[in-house]
Design a protein around this motif. Sequence first.
Motif, PDB file in Angstrom:
ATOM      1  N   UNK A   6       0.828  -1.204   0.000  1.00 17.76           N
ATOM      2  CA  UNK A   6       0.000   0.000   0.000  1.00 17.76           C
ATOM      3  C   UNK A   6       0.866   1.259   0.000  1.00 17.76           C
ATOM      4  N   UNK A   7       1.899   1.261   0.826  1.00 13.14           N
ATOM      5  CA  UNK A   7       2.787   2.419   0.908  1.00 13.14           C
ATOM      6  C   UNK A   7       3.523   2.628  -0.414  1.00 13.14           C
ATOM      7  N   UNK A   8       4.032   1.566  -0.995  1.00 16.22           N
ATOM      8  CA  UNK A   8       4.752   1.674  -2.269  1.00 16.22           C
ATOM      9  C   UNK A   8       3.826   2.181  -3.376  1.00 16.22           C
ATOM     10  N   UNK A   9       2.600   1.695  -3.404  1.00 15.55           N
ATOM     11  CA  UNK A   9       1.642   2.171  -4.410  1.00 15.55           C
ATOM     12  C   UNK A   9       1.408   3.673  -4.262  1.00 15.55           C
ATOM     13  N   UNK A  10       1.269   4.144  -3.037  1.00 15.06           N
ATOM     14  CA  UNK A  10       1.095   5.585  -2.799  1.00 15.06           C
ATOM     15  C   UNK A  10       2.322   6.366  -3.270  1.00 15.06           C
ATOM     16  N   UNK A  11       3.508   5.872  -2.931  1.00 13.76           N
ATOM     17  CA  UNK A  11       4.749   6.549  -3.306  1.00 13.76           C
ATOM     18  C   UNK A  11       4.874   6.626  -4.830  1.00 13.76           C
ATOM     19  N   UNK A  12       4.587   5.535  -5.521  1.00 16.97           N
ATOM     20  CA  UNK A  12       4.678   5.525  -6.989  1.00 16.97           C
ATOM     21  C   UNK A  12       3.754   6.562  -7.623  1.00 16.97           C
ATOM     22  N   UNK A  13       2.587   6.771  -7.040  1.00 15.37           N
ATOM     23  CA  UNK A  13       1.627   7.739  -7.567  1.00 15.37           C
ATOM     24  C   UNK A  13       2.017   9.174  -7.239  1.00 15.37           C
ATOM     25  N   UNK A  14       2.720   9.387  -6.123  1.00 16.30           N
ATOM     26  CA  UNK A  14       2.896  10.731  -5.591  1.00 16.30           C
ATOM     27  C   UNK A  14       4.274  11.340  -5.785  1.00 16.30           C
ATOM     28  N   UNK A  22      12.010  -4.726  -4.648  1.00 15.77           N
ATOM     29  CA  UNK A  22      10.961  -5.321  -3.817  1.00 15.77           C
ATOM     30  C   UNK A  22      10.854  -4.755  -2.394  1.00 15.77           C
ATOM     31  N   UNK A  23      11.954  -4.538  -1.701  1.00 14.74           N
ATOM     32  CA  UNK A  23      11.897  -4.038  -0.326  1.00 14.74           C
ATOM     33  C   UNK A  23      12.491  -2.647  -0.171  1.00 14.74           C
ATOM     34  N   UNK A  24      12.656  -1.923  -1.288  1.00 16.43           N
ATOM     35  CA  UNK A  24      13.230  -0.580  -1.223  1.00 16.43           C
ATOM     36  C   UNK A  24      12.775   0.232  -2.425  1.00 16.43           C
ATOM     37  N   UNK A  25      12.411   1.470  -2.158  1.00 14.05           N
ATOM     38  CA  UNK A  25      12.067   2.393  -3.228  1.00 14.05           C
ATOM     39  C   UNK A  25      12.778   3.708  -2.932  1.00 14.05           C
ATOM     40  N   UNK A  26      13.315   4.335  -3.972  1.00 16.47           N
ATOM     41  CA  UNK A  26      14.016   5.611  -3.814  1.00 16.47           C
ATOM     42  C   UNK A  26      13.292   6.678  -4.610  1.00 16.47           C
ATOM     43  N   UNK A  27      13.168   7.830  -3.985  1.00 14.52           N
ATOM     44  CA  UNK A  27      12.516   8.951  -4.636  1.00 14.52           C
ATOM     45  C   UNK A  27      13.431  10.168  -4.573  1.00 14.52           C
ATOM     46  N   UNK A  28      13.154  11.126  -5.445  1.00 13.91           N
ATOM     47  CA  UNK A  28      13.922  12.374  -5.467  1.00 13.91           C
ATOM     48  C   UNK A  28      12.985  13.492  -5.045  1.00 13.91           C
ATOM     49  N   UNK A  45      15.595   7.206   0.578  1.00 16.53           N
ATOM     50  CA  UNK A  45      15.541   5.747   0.518  1.00 16.53           C
ATOM     51  C   UNK A  45      14.461   5.292   1.496  1.00 16.53           C
ATOM     52  N   UNK A  46      13.461   4.621   0.973  1.00 15.76           N
ATOM     53  CA  UNK A  46      12.361   4.137   1.796  1.00 15.76           C
ATOM     54  C   UNK A  46      12.415   2.616   1.709  1.00 15.76           C
TER      55      UNK A  46
END
Length: 135
Positions: A6-14, A22-28, A45-46
């Motif tokens: 759920x958190x990753x889906x929100x991050x990808x949209x926002x 799979x267990x890490x997403x990075x945003x700028x 790094x989330x």
Amino acid sequence: MATWGDLVAYIRQSYRVVRDQPDEIRIRLAFGADEDTEERAQVMIIAREVLDRKEDWVQIATPFATIHQVDLLSVLREIGNTMVVGGAAVMGDHVVVRHSLPLVNLDINEFLDPLELVAGAAEILEQTFTGRDDY
């Protein structure tokens, strides 16, 4: 929001995602993106962490220097005097600001506020101690 998915889906949209695993997403996150201020950015790094092999947590982290660029005692004093959310850690050769939250029953504002506070603190520390914008 109660799961990593759920958190990753929100991050990808926002946010602008720069790396997705799979267990890490990075945003700028950009700072000062108006016409009077030079834009600076912080890579956030989330990561999903599992506490005691049973509880899902999310860790927010961002580097702001290498251990060779700064006087660690001065950095820790500054963090102790100014930061409310998060703390400093050494990860590999990098000095990072990080904060962790349990995922169970996590409300989005419980994620967004620490994300912005950690990013802002790291950006100020990077400017103060290195004068650069490497991360």
